[in-house]
Scaffold this active site. Structure first.
Site, short mmCIF file in Angstrom:
data_model
loop_
_atom_site.label_atom_id
_atom_site.label_comp_id
_atom_site.label_asym_id
_atom_site.label_seq_id
_atom_site.Cartn_x
_atom_site.Cartn_y
_atom_site.Cartn_z
CG MET A 1 30.87 32.66 24.34
SD MET A 1 29.98 34.12 23.82
CE MET A 1 31.28 35.33 23.73
CG ASP B 1 35.91 43.28 32.49
OD1 ASP B 1 36.41 43.90 33.44
OD2 ASP B 1 35.43 43.84 31.47
CG ASP C 1 24.79 37.57 32.61
OD1 ASP C 1 23.68 38.05 32.44
OD2 ASP C 1 25.81 37.90 32.00
N PRO D 1 35.30 34.93 37.22
CG PRO D 1 37.29 33.78 37.01
CD PRO D 1 36.73 35.07 37.47
CE LYS E 1 22.95 38.26 26.69
NZ LYS E 1 23.50 39.34 27.43
CB VAL F 1 33.64 23.30 82.53
CG1 VAL F 1 32.79 23.33 81.28
CG2 VAL F 1 35.08 22.94 82.19
CB THR G 1 38.26 38.53 31.60
OG1 THR G 1 37.51 37.97 30.55
CG2 THR G 1 39.75 38.39 31.31
CB ALA G 2 36.52 33.42 31.39
N1 SAH Z 1 32.40 38.65 30.33
C1 SAH Z 1 32.87 37.29 30.48
C2 SAH Z 1 32.71 36.49 29.20
C3 SAH Z 1 31.30 36.33 28.76
S1 SAH Z 1 31.17 35.35 27.33
C4 SAH Z 1 34.33 37.30 30.95
O1 SAH Z 1 34.96 38.35 30.98
O2 SAH Z 1 34.81 36.23 31.33
C5 SAH Z 1 30.85 33.78 28.00
C6 SAH Z 1 32.03 32.87 27.83
O3 SAH Z 1 33.03 33.13 28.78
C7 SAH Z 1 31.72 31.41 28.01
O4 SAH Z 1 31.11 30.85 26.87
C8 SAH Z 1 33.08 30.85 28.26
O5 SAH Z 1 33.80 30.73 27.06
C9 SAH Z 1 33.74 31.94 29.05
N2 SAH Z 1 33.69 31.69 30.49
C10 SAH Z 1 33.14 32.48 31.42
N3 SAH Z 1 33.32 31.97 32.66
C11 SAH Z 1 34.01 30.83 32.50
C12 SAH Z 1 34.51 29.84 33.40
N4 SAH Z 1 34.33 29.93 34.71
N5 SAH Z 1 35.17 28.79 32.88
C13 SAH Z 1 35.37 28.69 31.56
N6 SAH Z 1 34.93 29.58 30.68
C14 SAH Z 1 34.26 30.65 31.13
#
Ligand code: SAH
Length: 485
Positions: free
Chosen positions: A385, A305, A250, A227, A272, A23, A333-334
């Site tokens: 939302m 998205d 954002d 998300p 926002k 070593v 998207t979420a």
């Molecule tokens: N462009 C984003 C949505 C923007 S609007 C998309 O495509 O997901 C913002 C909303 O997205 C929030 O108020 C919520 O409803 C949802 N959101 C985004 N990220 C999220 C997460 N990690 N968990 C739960 N809701 C989410």
């Protein structure tokens, strides 16, 4: 991080290794490779040590350790097979303020020796903070296979051009872009294929072109960050994040994802959030234009998205009007991220043939939705939302004919370590959400498919247990789970 990664200059500095076995020998070799003046001290030595000594790479002191032996050294490595002795050596060294490493005892170390991928002058050091050296070595092996053996020559070539580039391109931004483009471009490729001189010529050509151009053209990439879980970024998003000069992000973009942005890039928060006063949309649009006109590579990073409830359309409209180059990179998207991480399929042969995404954002003082289209059998309803208007939304759905027992789920911070899923019915969801102090971002999923969560809950637990630390492990685990399903 338990240790700060740094590279130490040891050339010509007196370094001591206490120990004479294998070593100790390996440590002596590393020190010698870095140019140190190495002394090894032990009552007996491995034959290879003697070999090293005959070629002047190490001086041997044939004796048992005593505290005064460490005086005058720059650093000390305790590498005997006696833990107590190593700890003793470490304590003595520390008393004199010397840098010390005790083999296999991270708690007694000021520094640890990482696993090394040597492409000098480029050196990669991998450490597990002393917790799992085997893991570091596994990773090192992977890296060895990924990095071309003559990669270091690329750094040498860059070194040769460094001062010329500095003179020709006064702005640091232009310089960085020049280096990225040439090292990844034709010059880099030529060099890695062994054509050193051709590579140098190519680099000179590129430098001439860049200095004539001077002002780089900027662009804006509207990038979906997904998300929250960084594993859900697209490869293109990741690449753009690592090339960006400025990232305008954002509230929804998770800290885990911001961590992946190139370290020197400026990060501007565009806010926002509903209640917070972020930049107004028009100001964001103008900011993007200004930054791109300065020649910067701008990433406008949006949660999920950019084109799903993201006002991405408005941002590119301004860019299109000003003729600034832009591109849009989709994100998960979420609805998709939350559904899969909560174990709720959005469609299912037996429960739902369609799926509707709506925004529950209030216009005026209440959500303004086309309720008839929302209350449809065998349809999953996803509400973005919707937290603030949740109570009105649920009441209106029931008034328009939805069964009060319809299963409904509220997912907070889906796909992140903070994810929380609440399952109830349309009649009870808003009350329960209030009691649980649910907070944004939240997504609401309503429909028979929510029932499937109970069945799939164990799947979600399993998914959580297979962390991303070991490459390939999570994929293997998921394949296994899918087969079981
Ligand atoms: N462009 C984003 C949505 C923007 S609007 C998309 O495509 O997901 C913002 C909303 O997205 C929030 O108020 C919520 O409803 C949802 N959101 C985004 N990220 C999220 C997460 N990690 N968990 C739960 N809701 C989410």
């Amino acid at each position: 991080m338990d240790f700060l990664p740094v590279f130490l200059r040891v050339a010509q500095k007196p370094c001591l290794i206490v120990g004479g076995g294998k070593v100790a020998l390996r440590k002596a070799e590393w020190l010698w490779r870095a140019g140190a003046s190495v002394t090894a001290l032990a009552p007996t030595f491995h034959p290879d040590f003697k070999q090293m000594a005959t070629t002047g790479r190490v001086s041997l002191k044939n004796k048992a350790f005593e505290p005064k032996d460490i005086e005058g050294f720059f650093l000390v490595i305790a590498a005997t097979d006696d833990r107590d002795l190593n700890a003793h050596v470490a304590a003595c060294a520390r008393r004199l303020g010397l840098l010390v490493n005790a083999v296999d005892q991270p708690e007694a170390c000021d520094f640890i020796l990482p696993a090394v991928v040597d492409r000098s002058p480029v050196v990669l050091a991998v450490s597990s903070g002393g917790q799992a050296p085997v893991l570091s070595r596994l990773l090192k092996t992977t890296l060895e296979s990924l990095i071309p053996t003559n990669f270091g020559q690329l750094a040498e070539l860059a070194g040769r051009f460094r001062s010329r580039v500095k003179q020709a391109l006064p702005s640091p931004n232009l310089r960085r872009r020049f280096w990225e483009q040439t090292l990844k471009g034709p010059a880099g490729e030529l060099l890695l294929s062994g054509q050193t001189e051709a590579a140098a010529e190519e680099m000179a050509k590129a430098l001439k072109a860049a200095s004539e151009r001077r002002q780089a053209t900027g662009y804006v990439a509207l990038v979906g960050a997904g998300p929250g879980d960084p594993d859900l970024l697209t490869l293109r998003a990741l690449r753009l994040l690592q090339e960006a000069d400025v990232v305008v992000y954002d509230r929804l973009v998770s800290p885990e994802i911001l961590n992946l942005v190139r370290r020197d890039a400026d990060k501007l928060y565009a806010g926002k959030a509903r209640a917070e006063s972020g930049l107004p949309q028009e100001q964001i649009n103008q900011l993007l234009v200004r930054l791109a006109r300065e020649g910067k590579r701008v990433v406008r990073l949006k949660g999920g998205d950019p084109f799903v409830f993201g006002r991405g359309g408005e941002e590119i409209e301004t860019l299109a009007n000003t003729e600034i180059p832009f591109l849009v990179v989709p994100g998960i998207t979420a609805a998709l991220g939350c559904a899969s991480y909560a174990g709720i399929p959005l469609t299912h042969r037996d429960y739902a043939q369609s799926c509707l995404f709506v925004t529950g954002h209030r216009q005026g003082d209440r959500p303004n939705l086309d309720w008839e289209k929302l209350v449809v059998p065998r349809q999953t309803l996803v509400i973005y939302m919707g937290l603030l208007g949740l109570e009105e939304i649920c009441q209106a759905l029931i008034q328009h004919g939805m069964s009060p027992d319809m299963p409904a789920a509220l997912i907070e911070s889906g796909t992140t370590p903070r994810q929380r899923v609440t399952v109830a019915t349309v009649a009870t969801l808003s009350k329960i959400a209030r009691e649980k102090l649910a907070h944004a971002p939240t997504l609401i999923i309503i429909g028979e498919v929510v029932r499937l969560r109970a069945k799939l809950a164990w799947f979600q637990e399993k998914q959580k247990n297979f962390g991303p630390e070991i490459p390939g492990q999570r994929e293997k685990a998921l394949n296994f789970i899918y087969r079981k399903l």
